[in-house]
Design a protein around this motif. Sequence first.
Motif: not given
Length: 126
Positions: A99, A110-114
Amino acid sequence: QVQLVESGGGLVQAGGSLRLSCAASGRTFSRYAMGWFRQAPGKEREFVAGISRSGFNTYYADSVKGRFTISRDNAKNTVYLQMNSHKPEDTAVYYCAADQSNSDSVTLLQYEYNYWGQGTQVTVSS
């Protein structure tokens, strides 16, 4: 573009230990907070542990507190998950994630991890 490759998974007996490694490509590893997630058969992927850019701040899921330790070596572009006192419910595919962060913080979302690795299987036998 950041590529993540997990390693260190395998079969371990209950009560045993494993250390997972996640090697990252690129020259900006220190800009990323890192996290470990896992997905057990028939379950959704869940957060396990996270570590901030510097490594100073860490956070753990309640299920692994006191047993797992996350760490990082920015000079080696690598994050680790030391797993002790394994339980059968630890059986899962373990994923490393990155992230990009503007602060020395950890996210559980989880959605903040790229970027995500492809996972490594950990199987705990009774």
